[in-house]
Design a protein around this motif. Structure first.
Motif, PDB file in Angstrom:
ATOM      1  N   SER A  23       0.806  -1.222   0.000  1.00  0.00           N
ATOM      2  CA  SER A  23       0.000   0.000   0.000  1.00  0.00           C
ATOM      3  C   SER A  23       0.840   1.275   0.000  1.00  0.00           C
ATOM      4  O   SER A  23       0.299   2.367  -0.112  1.00  0.00           O
ATOM      5  CB  SER A  23      -0.955   0.008   1.189  1.00  0.00           C
ATOM      6  N   SER A  24       2.145   1.134   0.092  1.00  0.00           N
ATOM      7  CA  SER A  24       3.028   2.291   0.088  1.00  0.00           C
ATOM      8  C   SER A  24       2.975   2.994  -1.270  1.00  0.00           C
ATOM      9  O   SER A  24       2.873   2.371  -2.320  1.00  0.00           O
ATOM     10  CB  SER A  24       4.463   1.849   0.387  1.00  0.00           C
ATOM     11  N   GLU A  25       3.074   4.303  -1.240  1.00  0.00           N
ATOM     12  CA  GLU A  25       2.983   5.122  -2.461  1.00  0.00           C
ATOM     13  C   GLU A  25       4.323   5.249  -3.187  1.00  0.00           C
ATOM     14  O   GLU A  25       4.346   5.633  -4.345  1.00  0.00           O
ATOM     15  CB  GLU A  25       2.482   6.526  -2.097  1.00  0.00           C
ATOM     16  N   ARG A  32       6.768  -3.393  -6.281  1.00  0.00           N
ATOM     17  CA  ARG A  32       5.350  -3.713  -6.153  1.00  0.00           C
ATOM     18  C   ARG A  32       5.055  -5.097  -6.739  1.00  0.00           C
ATOM     19  O   ARG A  32       4.347  -5.901  -6.138  1.00  0.00           O
ATOM     20  CB  ARG A  32       4.491  -2.649  -6.842  1.00  0.00           C
TER      21      ARG A  32
END
Length: 168
Positions: A23-25, A32
């Motif tokens: 969920s990290s941007e 990912r």
């Protein structure tokens, strides 16, 4: 003959970390994909399905799974892509190259990349080296702008200066 189906089991902490990681941007696409492949594997999703969802080849998913088993959880998620051969020059040799080019530019002399590569080989630091490697090293230091595309014979360094550099 098909491949055997292996499953992976992650601890609760690892599952939580993986969920937060995904969920990290600020993740790269590679990070990912690696995390999602691991999450798919954890949930027993088939390789083919995982490849379709992530738009990767089946072989790539298998290689990512293999990388996880070889590297471990943290190393696998935070691995940095390393393309090409490793750098042949040591930090000490990089410093000597920069010093040499700075001295040459202070004297008003121009040194080519080809001549520098030849000099590094002649001094016995490496067996062979590409001029692109020399360029990358010197590009890291903006003050080393004396490299020219002139003829290699313009390298004018006396043998006495080489012995001083080797002693340093």
């Amino acid at each position: 003959m098909g491949r055997h189906r292996h499953s992976v089991s992650l601890s609760f902490q690892q599952q939580t970390y993986l969920t937060n990681f995904i969920s990290s941007e600020i993740l790269s696409r590679q990070q990912r994909n690696r995390a999602l492949v691991l999450q798919h594997w954890q949930s027993n999703l088939a390789v083919q399905e995982s490849a379709e969802v992530l738009k990767l080849s089946i072989h790539r998913v298998y290689s990512m799974r293999r990388a996880y088993t070889e590297q471990g959880f943290q190393s696998y998620l935070h691995a940095i892509r390393r393309c090409g051969a490793p750098n042949k020059l040591t930090p000490k040799m990089e410093t000597l190259l920069r010093r040499f080019t700075e001295r040459a530019s202070a004297k008003g002399k121009r040194v080519t990349l080809t001549a520098l590569a030849k000099r590094v080989v002649d001094l016995g630091y490496v067996d062979s080296i590409c001029t692109v490697t020399i360029h990358k090293v010197l590009k890291q230091n903006p003050s080393s702008t004396c490299i020219a595309a002139a003829h290699p014979a313009r390298l004018l360094l006396q043998a006495a200066q080489h012995t001083k550099e080797q002693a340093a």
